[in-house]
Design a protein around this motif. Structure first.
Motif, PDB file in Angstrom:
ATOM      1  N   ALA A   1       0.829  -1.211   0.000  1.00 50.45           N
ATOM      2  CA  ALA A   1       0.000   0.000   0.000  1.00 50.45           C
ATOM      3  C   ALA A   1       0.860   1.257   0.000  1.00 50.45           C
ATOM      4  O   ALA A   1       0.533   2.255  -0.653  1.00 50.45           O
ATOM      5  CB  ALA A   1      -0.929   0.004   1.214  1.00 50.45           C
ATOM      6  N   ASN A   2       1.981   1.222   0.706  1.00 51.96           N
ATOM      7  CA  ASN A   2       2.872   2.381   0.740  1.00 51.96           C
ATOM      8  C   ASN A   2       3.540   2.611  -0.611  1.00 51.96           C
ATOM      9  O   ASN A   2       3.773   3.757  -1.011  1.00 51.96           O
ATOM     10  CB  ASN A   2       3.928   2.205   1.830  1.00 51.96           C
ATOM     11  N   ILE A   3       3.853   1.531  -1.314  1.00 53.15           N
ATOM     12  CA  ILE A   3       4.409   1.671  -2.667  1.00 53.15           C
ATOM     13  C   ILE A   3       3.384   2.347  -3.567  1.00 53.15           C
ATOM     14  O   ILE A   3       3.716   3.253  -4.342  1.00 53.15           O
ATOM     15  CB  ILE A   3       4.817   0.297  -3.236  1.00 53.15           C
ATOM     16  N   PHE A   4       2.130   1.919  -3.459  1.00 51.23           N
ATOM     17  CA  PHE A   4       1.053   2.518  -4.253  1.00 51.23           C
ATOM     18  C   PHE A   4       0.926   4.013  -3.948  1.00 51.23           C
ATOM     19  O   PHE A   4       0.837   4.841  -4.849  1.00 51.23           O
ATOM     20  CB  PHE A   4      -0.264   1.803  -3.956  1.00 51.23           C
ATOM     21  N   LYS A   5       0.946   4.358  -2.664  1.00 55.30           N
ATOM     22  CA  LYS A   5       0.771   5.759  -2.246  1.00 55.30           C
ATOM     23  C   LYS A   5       1.955   6.635  -2.640  1.00 55.30           C
ATOM     24  O   LYS A   5       1.816   7.861  -2.769  1.00 55.30           O
ATOM     25  CB  LYS A   5       0.581   5.835  -0.732  1.00 55.30           C
ATOM     26  N   SER A   6       3.129   6.035  -2.821  1.00 54.66           N
ATOM     27  CA  SER A   6       4.343   6.819  -3.033  1.00 54.66           C
ATOM     28  C   SER A   6       4.274   7.716  -4.263  1.00 54.66           C
ATOM     29  O   SER A   6       4.852   8.800  -4.280  1.00 54.66           O
ATOM     30  CB  SER A   6       5.562   5.897  -3.149  1.00 54.66           C
ATOM     31  N   VAL A   7       3.549   7.290  -5.297  1.00 56.64           N
ATOM     32  CA  VAL A   7       3.515   8.094  -6.516  1.00 56.64           C
ATOM     33  C   VAL A   7       2.422   9.169  -6.498  1.00 56.64           C
ATOM     34  O   VAL A   7       2.296   9.943  -7.446  1.00 56.64           O
ATOM     35  CB  VAL A   7       3.339   7.196  -7.767  1.00 56.64           C
ATOM     36  N   GLU A   8       1.625   9.198  -5.437  1.00 61.97           N
ATOM     37  CA  GLU A   8       0.670  10.296  -5.304  1.00 61.97           C
ATOM     38  C   GLU A   8       0.993  11.146  -4.075  1.00 61.97           C
ATOM     39  O   GLU A   8       0.213  11.967  -3.639  1.00 61.97           O
ATOM     40  CB  GLU A   8      -0.765   9.762  -5.210  1.00 61.97           C
TER      41      GLU A   8
END
Length: 234
Positions: A203-210
């Motif tokens: 989930a943190n990887i997903f959030k990293s680009v936003e």
């Protein structure tokens, strides 16, 4: 009256898989403004297993009438697509047979929906970092997809496991054998390792680009220019 397969599928979207699939589908559409009033969306019924549930989700959200849009379902005139088209039509999805992608533009469509999901986004981020040395990902929507059609990803927030469970339960589409390149295998293995260490890492990887802090980025680029931190450094 005996419940048909079509009824079972539509009930599953409204009940059992409402929270895990349909609500996430609707949230992505609203949050990323993927479908708006006046849009005409195309969904291809091809070899992927997730096109059926994607099509049914579009039928369901159109039934809610909160967005004034049109949706059509297409299948290419190929011998190997015959079974998929037949299955789709049996479940209440009317498929228009076409010979080329250009025909969907002629049909009035301005957007094409594809079934990339949450894990596809994460894997793309990792692939960019590990194999290209860049931070990039699949976008929720992209302009300029084939004859200026906009591409949208309504399953952007839907998890692959939930889509797999739906497919396993209803088994409407032919089983697909996924072929992974060595790079993809390595990324999937890494994500499994990360998950065993900390379930929140994906989930943190997903959030990293936003959640990019440009004050801590050495450089970033747009289509036409490279921006270095030195430009504004004083």
């Amino acid at each position: 009256m005996e419940e048909t397969r079509k009824d079972e599928i539509e009930l599953s979207i409204r009940k059992k898989y409402h929270k895990t699939i349909f609500s996430r589908f609707a949230r992505a559409i609203n949050h990323y403004q993927l479908v708006e009033n006046g849009d005409h969306v195309a969904v291809f019924m091809e070899q992927g297993r997730n096109e059926l549930i994607l099509a049914k989700c579009f039928q369901e959200i159109k039934r809610h009438r909160k967005i004034d849009f049109e949706v059509d379902f297409f299948g290419l005139c190929r011998e190997d697509d015959g079974k998929i088209v037949s299955i789709a039509e049996e479940t209440g999805i009317p498929v228009r047979k076409i010979r080329s992608y250009g025909e969907i533009k002629e049909a009035g469509c301005n957007k094409v929906a594809v079934a990339d999901c949450y894990e596809d986004v994460i894997e793309t981020i990792l692939a960019g970092v590990l194999y290209k040395g860049e931070i990039s990902t699949l976008m929720p929507k992209e302009k300029g997809c084939g004859d200026r059609l906009e591409l949208i990803r309504p399953f952007y927030l839907v998890h692959k496991q939930d889509l797999s469970e739906w497919n396993e339960e209803f088994g409407m589409m032919p089983e697909m054998t996924e072929i992974f390149l060595d790079q993809q295998k390595e990324i999937k293995h890494l994500l499994e390792e990360f998950g065993s260490i900390n379930p929140g890492i994906a989930a943190n990887i997903f959030k990293s680009v936003e959640n990019v802090n440009l004050n801590t980025v050495i450089a970033y680029r747009t289509d036409t220019e490279l921006h270095s931190f030195l430009k504004d450094y004083k």
